[in-house]
Design a protein around this motif. Structure first.
Motif, mmCIF file in Angstrom:
data_model
loop_
_atom_site.group_PDB
_atom_site.id
_atom_site.type_symbol
_atom_site.label_atom_id
_atom_site.label_comp_id
_atom_site.label_asym_id
_atom_site.label_seq_id
_atom_site.Cartn_x
_atom_site.Cartn_y
_atom_site.Cartn_z
ATOM 1 N N GLN A 113 4.884 -28.251 2.312
ATOM 2 C CA GLN A 113 4.445 -26.660 2.856
ATOM 3 C C GLN A 113 3.123 -26.898 3.509
ATOM 4 O O GLN A 113 2.210 -27.661 3.384
ATOM 5 N N SER A 116 0.111 -23.551 0.476
ATOM 6 C CA SER A 116 0.838 -23.132 -0.655
ATOM 7 C C SER A 116 0.468 -21.776 -1.034
ATOM 8 O O SER A 116 -0.880 -21.307 -0.845
ATOM 9 N N ALA A 117 1.363 -20.759 -1.529
ATOM 10 C CA ALA A 117 1.154 -19.584 -1.551
ATOM 11 C C ALA A 117 0.251 -19.105 -2.703
ATOM 12 O O ALA A 117 -0.849 -18.247 -2.375
ATOM 13 N N ASP A 536 -1.844 -24.159 -9.449
ATOM 14 C CA ASP A 536 -0.623 -23.639 -8.900
ATOM 15 C C ASP A 536 -0.313 -22.044 -8.984
ATOM 16 O O ASP A 536 0.838 -21.859 -8.690
ATOM 17 N N SER A 585 1.640 -15.334 -7.967
ATOM 18 C CA SER A 585 2.369 -16.479 -7.015
ATOM 19 C C SER A 585 2.281 -17.845 -7.809
ATOM 20 O O SER A 585 1.157 -18.314 -8.352
ATOM 21 N N ASN A 587 3.317 -22.016 -7.477
ATOM 22 C CA ASN A 587 3.909 -23.034 -6.884
ATOM 23 C C ASN A 587 4.446 -24.135 -7.617
ATOM 24 O O ASN A 587 3.810 -24.548 -8.343
ATOM 25 N N GLU A 593 8.339 -21.999 -4.435
ATOM 26 C CA GLU A 593 7.418 -20.904 -4.521
ATOM 27 C C GLU A 593 8.082 -19.596 -5.060
ATOM 28 O O GLU A 593 9.117 -19.265 -4.765
ATOM 29 N N SER A 595 7.254 -16.000 -6.445
ATOM 30 C CA SER A 595 6.314 -14.705 -6.461
ATOM 31 C C SER A 595 6.869 -13.525 -6.986
ATOM 32 O O SER A 595 7.950 -13.230 -6.681
#
Lengths: 821, 333
Positions: A113, A116-117, A536, A585, A587, A593, A595
């Motif tokens: 990635q 990461s979100a 995360d 969100s 991870n 991911e 969300s």
């Protein structure tokens, strides 16, 4: 409000000075190892201090570090292997070069990635890798960027096969769709079945549904930022594809100078300073259809000949030149149009003949020039000049001659044309400043001149006879008023990271729109924040206020050339919207991911056509045909996305509502928006089974579209008509929509490239010759696999009291071939 | 292996094509009423100086096919008319009083099979006008100057100029060869732009049963308006007319309630798509026919018309209780 916002921003920036200590800045570009293309949104991360940033749309990054003697920077990007650490302890320029994992590991496609979100403060934004877009099954095998975006949560298609987008309850005109930073007005071909974006020419696509950064404005509901490829700076590459609907050609490569040519002769592979990328696409339905219809119409001595046709085309080009590490200029060009024509000729006998021609064309032209200048390690400036134009021309003519010697000869000549057009010229400057690791400031100014000619009709008629010459002559132009709009905007935004667990993006956009002596100012605050609950897991909140100064008038759910873009006027105020959103969100194992987002959006000054209004033939002021009202929408979106690994794709689900309220429509009561659908689910998966074989599938489900139906009819004695009564605007919901699409891609390496080069060892086309990495790709896809007849529209038959749904696409298999070199 | 996968795939796709080619593009849907009942339709066209009249029908739910001859008239409803709080039950023997300006009229209709409907209306005041001048131009166009008197009544009311009939006598030499009937009257006065009169090339038009509206707020003072009547065949050289004289011209000056105005507008939109109106017929009927046909085709192809619901001021049902006053204005040579 404006002053207070400026004070807040300045105060926060001053606070950043308190942290100013011994520091150094590393800046540079992140590029693709093979093509030399600069990568947008790549992460650059210090593994020692755990601070990082991402590259901007020019592929540039700047990272200022404090309180750390050394740093070890690593760059990463989805689908690419991470770079080796770069060690530095003072101001440095360093360019990262990343290699695609698909080139490194043939069997297992891996990757990382980029950001990461949970780490990113930005919410309601989704980046769709172009590689995924290319693999998604498509109608007629015609890969489409916007149709891929329709599969994301919060985005709904306008109808079966249509590329129209409705984002979070907003209309299709509320989407800012930009190509290389310049807005495109007409994004559809073939009445919305295909978008104007040729996937071969696209490098990067990002969708923003909310939490709009302050640099974006002028639309209420979404921003779709599309960037074109710049071209390989070492080797020439290209591709030719042949499909059922269109054929495409793509060519990209370096343009070498003399020194580089000398270097080539010596067997090196220099990086060119100038690169190009050109792609073209054209449909050829007309090439088969027109001769066939013509032959059928004239067979067996028929007196009527018919020659109909329809096609669309796109030409994308990008030229870039790097003057130095600090200066670069890119030129993006686009031209595309739809053309439809029917020529009918009738010869009854040698004396009587008639001819009728219809020729419709509509399309866009766009040019954007960007000058990217690195002022120093912390300051990056992008200055852009762009032109965007849209036109629609509908022409019809009829010529009738009756000249029998026994009668008085007559001629009749009639022509009618309808046109609308928009021209935008804009100049803007965007500054990016990274004073320290806690702040990243973006600021800019923009000016756009809008030239609108919403509707002009010309009627010409000449009728004459042998004896009286001209009996009747008429040449009239209706409408055609030109409107000049001036839009000025300035913005500033800052991404502030005061602590590791909290990050804030705040800013404001100030804009003014002037037209015919009326000026509409707007201050648009934007804020987004991220709370890192766990490394995360992040909680995100955002608020956006948006203004829009143009409207799209449309009677139809499909994209029509007749749809009119019109500006705000003295009587029609700008549309405004306020959107709040919150979400979580997560991870999962750096692979998936997840969300979940909820939003509420309130929109003011929306336009709807009045009851009975219709675009065509109306010769008066369009403002008399519309009503101004309000709307609101809310919903919850779920996205599970995997961008790396052999199985990639996403699952998106949306539950939403979108309502409207207009004083003079539906008796002032709230009603559903045309595109209000409660449930929307899409599952998009791709599986790379072997390096030479991959499969992809998409399943979509959505609550049915809405429409207005007559529920009762009655005899109106005073009017002397059968009057119709519908109980509610958009009160009828069509049957649910669902569809499965599948695709398979077979990759066959070109024999020459498999067995080693037989081409020239060196040359413009690089070591290994033209066919160095050539491959054949065969795509077999099937649209609507289980033949679900989804409704496109509903017909009511008043005489029988029956209701019918009309569908257009049954199961549609397709095959296309792509030769890539 | 790869080849067999390919063969199976192609066979599968072909079978799906055959399935897809069935005649399934148009499918009938089950359309449920959602419990919406049929309703009473009230139709009352009340004019100052005449007695109230009420007609009752019932609506037909979509999906219940019926003949066009069956208009759903209802004869066994109980109808009550209230004029300024005095109540009458409407039946064959009832003699209602003549309506006066500013009377309040209320109608209540009940029937065991349908919900009760009610409607009320305040009758407008009288509007009046007189002809200031009229002239026949050499090109067979006729100019009329009309002065409308100040309107004393509800300021929401709308005053309408309504063309009823009119004609020119056309001569060749001394012989009358044709009586040309006007189809309507036209005006370019901007006062008509203040309400939703449809215009084409700056012309506002009144035809039989289609008034030209102007707001009563424009009638605080006497207002002169200019009207044009035209004879398109006067332009045709082949006919060689030598003279024209007025036969007669009959107009009405009406005052309508604002509800009536809304009703007229919805009727125009529902029946004629009157957002488009052709240019004056003087420029040529042939053009209207050809262009309107083409425009109609384009309209059908390029955009749907938004649905139109006929305006109603009836609570609990459909239809319309109208209220207007009328004054005749005639021009005779």
């Amino acid at each position: 409000m404006l002053r207070r916002t400026i004070y807040v921003i300045l105060g926060l920036l001053l606070m950043s000075g308190a942290y100013a200590q011994e520091r150094y800045t590393i800046s540079g570009y992140v590029t693709d190892a093979e093509s030399g293309e600069r990568l947008i949104g790549a992460a650059v991360y210090d593994t020692i201090s755990h601070q990082g940033t991402v590259t901007n749309t020019a592929g540039f990054y700047s990272l200022t570090l404090t309180n750390t003697a050394h740093c070890a920077l690593v760059a990463s990007y989805v689908g690419y292997a991470p770079s080796k650490p770069y060690i530095a302890n003072q101001d440095r320029t360093h360019h990262f070069v990343l290699s695609s994992t698909t080139k490194l590991q043939e069997v297992t496609v891996t990757g990382h990635q980029s950001v990461s979100a949970p780490d990113n403060v930005q919410m309601s934004a989704i980046e769709v890798p172009v590689t995924q877009i290319l693999a998604i099954p498509a109608l007629g095998g015609e890969v489409d960027v916007l149709k891929a975006i329709q599969l994301l949560p919060g985005v709904q298609a306008s109808g079966e096969g249509s590329a129209g987008l409705y984002v979070r309850g907003g209309g299709p005109d509320e989407n800012l769709i930009t190509l290389d930073g310049a807005p495109l007005y007409n994004i559809n071909h073939a009445m919305g079945m295909f978008s104007v974006f040729n996937a071969d020419a696209i490098k990067n696509v990002t969708l923003y549904k909310g939490n709009f950064p302050a640099r974006f404005g002028s639309r209420l509901s979404s921003v779709i930022d599309v960037r074109q490829k710049e071209g390989n700076n070492t080797f020439w590459h290209g591709g030719i594809s042949v499909g059922l609907i269109s054929s495409k050609l793509n060519l990209e490569g370096p343009i070498f100078g003399k020194a580089q040519l000398d270097s080539l002769k010596q067997g090196y592979s220099p990086r060119a300073k100038t690169t190009f990328n050109i792609s073209a696409r054209r449909t050829y339905f007309d090439a088969f259809m027109a001769p066939l219809v013509h032959a059928l119409s004239t067979r067996e001595g028929g007196t009527t000949s018919v020659w109909p046709g329809y096609y669309f085309y796109d030409i994308n080009a990008k030229l870039s030149h790097t003057f130095s590490d600090k200066d670069r200029i890119t030129v993006g060009l686009y031209n595309g149009a739809d053309v439809e024509y029917v020529y009918i000729k009738e010869n009854e006998d040698r004396y009587d003949r008639s001819q009728m021609n219809m020729h419709y064309s509509w399309g866009n032209t766009l040019a954007a020039v960007d000058w990217q200048h690195t002022i120093n390690h912390q300051l990056f400036l992008n200055t852009r000049v762009h032109y965007s134009g849209y036109y629609c021309h509908l022409n019809q003519s009829m010529n009738v001659v009756n000249g029998s010697p026994d009668e008085e000869g007559t001629t009749f000549d009639q022509r009618m044309s309808y046109g609308s057009m928009i021209h935008d010229v804009s100049v803007s400057s965007h500054l990016e400043y990274s004073p320290n690791q806690r702040h990243r400031v973006l600021a800019g100014i923009e000016y756009t001149y809008h030239h609108f000619r919403p509707s002009v009709q010309n009627h010409f008629m000449l009728s004459g006879s042998d004896t009286t010459d001209v009996v009747l002559k008429e040449d009239t132009t209706l409408g055609g008023d030109v409107l000049h709009g001036h839009e000025v905007a300035a913005y500033i935004e800052d991404t502030w990271t005061p602590t590791k667990w909290f990050r804030l993006n705040y800013g404001a956009r100030f804009s003014m729109y002037g037209i015919n002596g009326k000026v509409y100012p707007s201050a648009e605050p934007r804020i987004g924040m991220r709370f890192l609950l766990h490394k995360d897991v992040a909680l995100k909140l955002s608020y956006s206020y948006m203004s829009q100064y143009v409207h799209l008038l449309s009677n139809s759910q499909v994209s029509m050339p007749s749809d009119l873009w019109v500006p705000v006027t003295k009587n029609i105020p700008p549309m405004r919207s306020m959107q709040v959103a919150g979400g979580v969100s997560y991870n999962i194992c750096n692979q998936v991911e997840l969300s979940v987002e909820g939003y509420y959006k309130r929109s003011l000054n929306l336009l709807e056509y009045k009851e009975g209004a219709s675009f065509m033939g109306y010769t008066g002021d369009w403002q008399q045909q519309v009503e101004v009202g309000n709307g609101w929408s809310y919903g919850v979106e779920l996205l599970v996305q995997r961008k790396v690994g052999p199985v990639t794709g996403w699952i998106g689900y949306t539950w939403s509502r979108s309502m409207r309220q207009f004083d003079n429509i539906n008796e002032g009561k709230p009603f559903h928006a045309k595109y209000d659908r409660e449930h929307d689910l899409s599952i998009t998966l791709q599986y790379q089974i072997t390096p030479r074989f991959d499969v992809a599938g998409t399943w979509v489900y959505g609550t049915g579209s809405r429409g207005t139906l007559v529920t009762q009819e009655y005899w109106d004695n005073q009017a002397g008509i059968w009057a119709t009564y519908y109980n509610e605007r958009n009160g009828y919901q069509m049957p649910d929509y669902h569809r499965l699409d599948l695709a398979m891609n077979f990759h066959f390496p070109h024999k020459r490239s498999e067995k080693g080069s037989k081409g020239k060892e060196t040359g413009y086309y690089g070591r290994g010759g033209w066919l160095r990495n050539a491959e054949h790709i065969l795509n077999i896809s099937c649209y609507n696999v289980y033949c679900r007849m989804n409704p496109v529209y509903i017909e009511q038959e008043m005489s029988s009291g029956k209701l019918y749904q009309v569908s257009i696409f049954p199961v549609l298999p397709s095959i296309s071939y792509y030769f890539k070199f | 292996m790869k080849r067999s996968v390919l063969h199976i795939t192609i066979a599968l796709l072909l079978s799906l094509v055959i399935t897809g080619c069935e005649d399934i593009f148009i499918r009938e849907l089950d359309f449920k009423s959602d419990g919406e009942p049929e309703m009473l339709v009230l139709s009352a066209n009340n004019r100052v100086g005449l007695r109230p009249n009420v007609l009752l029908y019932h609506s037909f739910y979509f999906g219940h096919a019926h003949s066009q001859a069956d208009k759903g008239i209802i004869k066994d409803a109980e109808v009550t008319v209230r004029i300024n709080s005095t109540e009458w039950h409407l039946n064959d023997s009832t003699q209602l009083p003549r309506l006066q300006a500013l009377d309040t009229v209320e109608v209540i209709a009940t029937h065991p099979d349908y919900p009760t409907v009610t409607a009320h209306q305040v009758m407008p005041n009288k509007a009046s006008a007189h002809v200031v001048s009229w002239t026949i131009r050499p090109n067979y166009w006729m100019d009329i100057v009309l002065e409308i008197d100040p309107y004393v009544g509800n300021q929401d009311d709308v005053v309408g100029v309504l063309f009823n009939s009119g004609s020119l006598n056309l001569y060749k030499g001394e012989k009358k060869v044709k009586n040309f009937q006007f189809s309507g009257l036209y005006s370019t006065d901007v006062v008509f732009a203040e309400v939703l009169n449809m215009s084409a090339e700056g012309y506002y038009c009144t035809k039989i049963n289609e008034p030209l509206f102007l707001p009563s707020s424009a009638l605080q003072q006497p207002l002169q308006i200019h009207l044009i009547a035209d004879c398109p065949w006067g332009m045709d050289n082949k006919n060689n007319y030598t003279k024209a004289t007025l036969s007669s011209l009959n107009l009405e000056i009406c005052a309508y309630t604002y509800d009536t105005y809304l009703y007229w507008q919805s009727k125009r939109l529902a029946t004629d798509m009157q957002y488009y109106m052709g240019p004056p017929s003087g420029i040529g009927n042939a053009k209207e026919n050809v262009l309107e046909d083409i425009l109609e085709d384009l309209r059908n192809m390029l955009g749907e018309q938004e649905p139109v619901r006929m305006h109603t001021n009836v609570q609990g049902g459909l239809g319309y209780l109208n209220g207007y006053s009328s004054t005749a204005v005639s021009i005779k040579p």
